[in-house]
Motif scaffolding. Structure first.
Motif, PDB file in Angstrom:
ATOM      1  N   ASP A  14       0.830  -1.203   0.000  1.00  0.00           N
ATOM      2  CA  ASP A  14       0.000   0.000   0.000  1.00  0.00           C
ATOM      3  C   ASP A  14       0.868   1.258   0.000  1.00  0.00           C
ATOM      4  O   ASP A  14       0.617   2.199  -0.760  1.00  0.00           O
ATOM      5  N   ALA A  15       1.887   1.273   0.851  1.00  0.00           N
ATOM      6  CA  ALA A  15       2.790   2.425   0.919  1.00  0.00           C
ATOM      7  C   ALA A  15       3.515   2.609  -0.406  1.00  0.00           C
ATOM      8  O   ALA A  15       3.657   3.741  -0.897  1.00  0.00           O
ATOM      9  N   ARG A  16       3.962   1.521  -1.012  1.00  0.00           N
ATOM     10  CA  ARG A  16       4.664   1.602  -2.302  1.00  0.00           C
ATOM     11  C   ARG A  16       3.733   2.136  -3.386  1.00  0.00           C
ATOM     12  O   ARG A  16       4.139   2.926  -4.230  1.00  0.00           O
ATOM     13  N   ALA A  17       2.460   1.747  -3.376  1.00  0.00           N
ATOM     14  CA  ALA A  17       1.494   2.242  -4.359  1.00  0.00           C
ATOM     15  C   ALA A  17       1.320   3.759  -4.228  1.00  0.00           C
ATOM     16  O   ALA A  17       1.280   4.483  -5.233  1.00  0.00           O
ATOM     17  N   ILE A  18       1.241   4.253  -2.999  1.00  0.00           N
ATOM     18  CA  ILE A  18       1.102   5.693  -2.775  1.00  0.00           C
ATOM     19  C   ILE A  18       2.360   6.429  -3.217  1.00  0.00           C
ATOM     20  O   ILE A  18       2.296   7.462  -3.888  1.00  0.00           O
ATOM     21  N   ILE A  19       3.526   5.897  -2.873  1.00  0.00           N
ATOM     22  CA  ILE A  19       4.795   6.523  -3.268  1.00  0.00           C
ATOM     23  C   ILE A  19       4.925   6.560  -4.788  1.00  0.00           C
ATOM     24  O   ILE A  19       5.302   7.582  -5.369  1.00  0.00           O
ATOM     25  N   ASN A  20       4.591   5.461  -5.455  1.00  0.00           N
ATOM     26  CA  ASN A  20       4.675   5.419  -6.919  1.00  0.00           C
ATOM     27  C   ASN A  20       3.734   6.441  -7.555  1.00  0.00           C
ATOM     28  O   ASN A  20       4.106   7.109  -8.530  1.00  0.00           O
ATOM     29  N   LEU A  21       2.535   6.572  -7.013  1.00  0.00           N
ATOM     30  CA  LEU A  21       1.602   7.559  -7.538  1.00  0.00           C
ATOM     31  C   LEU A  21       2.149   8.974  -7.358  1.00  0.00           C
ATOM     32  O   LEU A  21       2.090   9.792  -8.277  1.00  0.00           O
ATOM     33  N   LEU A  22       2.705   9.263  -6.182  1.00  0.00           N
ATOM     34  CA  LEU A  22       3.257  10.594  -5.924  1.00  0.00           C
ATOM     35  C   LEU A  22       4.405  10.912  -6.869  1.00  0.00           C
ATOM     36  O   LEU A  22       4.524  12.043  -7.353  1.00  0.00           O
ATOM     37  N   GLN A  23       5.254   9.932  -7.138  1.00  0.00           N
ATOM     38  CA  GLN A  23       6.387  10.161  -8.036  1.00  0.00           C
ATOM     39  C   GLN A  23       5.935  10.432  -9.462  1.00  0.00           C
ATOM     40  O   GLN A  23       6.660  11.060 -10.232  1.00  0.00           O
TER      41      GLN A  23
END
Length: 98
Positions: A14-23
């Motif tokens: 979940d955290a990786r999905a949010i980080i990828n979206l932000l990037q």
């Protein structure tokens, strides 16, 4: 330049999905998962001392985001809120005034 600090309570995925979206957002200067310096341990005198961590709801991930302006920072908040809702995770912002 606004610096946003985001605390995500959920799985690593979940955290990786949010980080990828932000990037992927235009204008975002920097996104990084940072080490959480606060230990998340029960105090011996706490009302939750000795309770199982099985129902804790997930791991805590600290993310730092640098945006070029307040408009982009607002876009970050809205985007994270929408994805967190879809993923059923908790996302909290703690902002510094730079």
């Amino acid at each position: 330049m606004p610096t946003l600090r985001l605390r995500v309570t959920g799985s690593e995925d979940d955290a990786r999905a949010i980080i990828n979206l932000l990037q992927s957002l235009d204008g975002i200067e920097h996104v990084e998962e940072v080490a959480d310096l606060m230990p998340h341990m029960d105090d011996a005198d706490s009302s939750s001392a000795g309770l199982s961590d099985l129902n804790s709801g997930g791991d805590v991930h600290e993310v730092e985001i640098e945006a070029p302006n307040e408009s982009t920072a607002r876009k970050v908040r809205e985007t994270v809120e929408a994805l967190a809702f879809d993923l059923d995770v908790l996302a909290e912002f703690d902002e510094d005034e730079d």
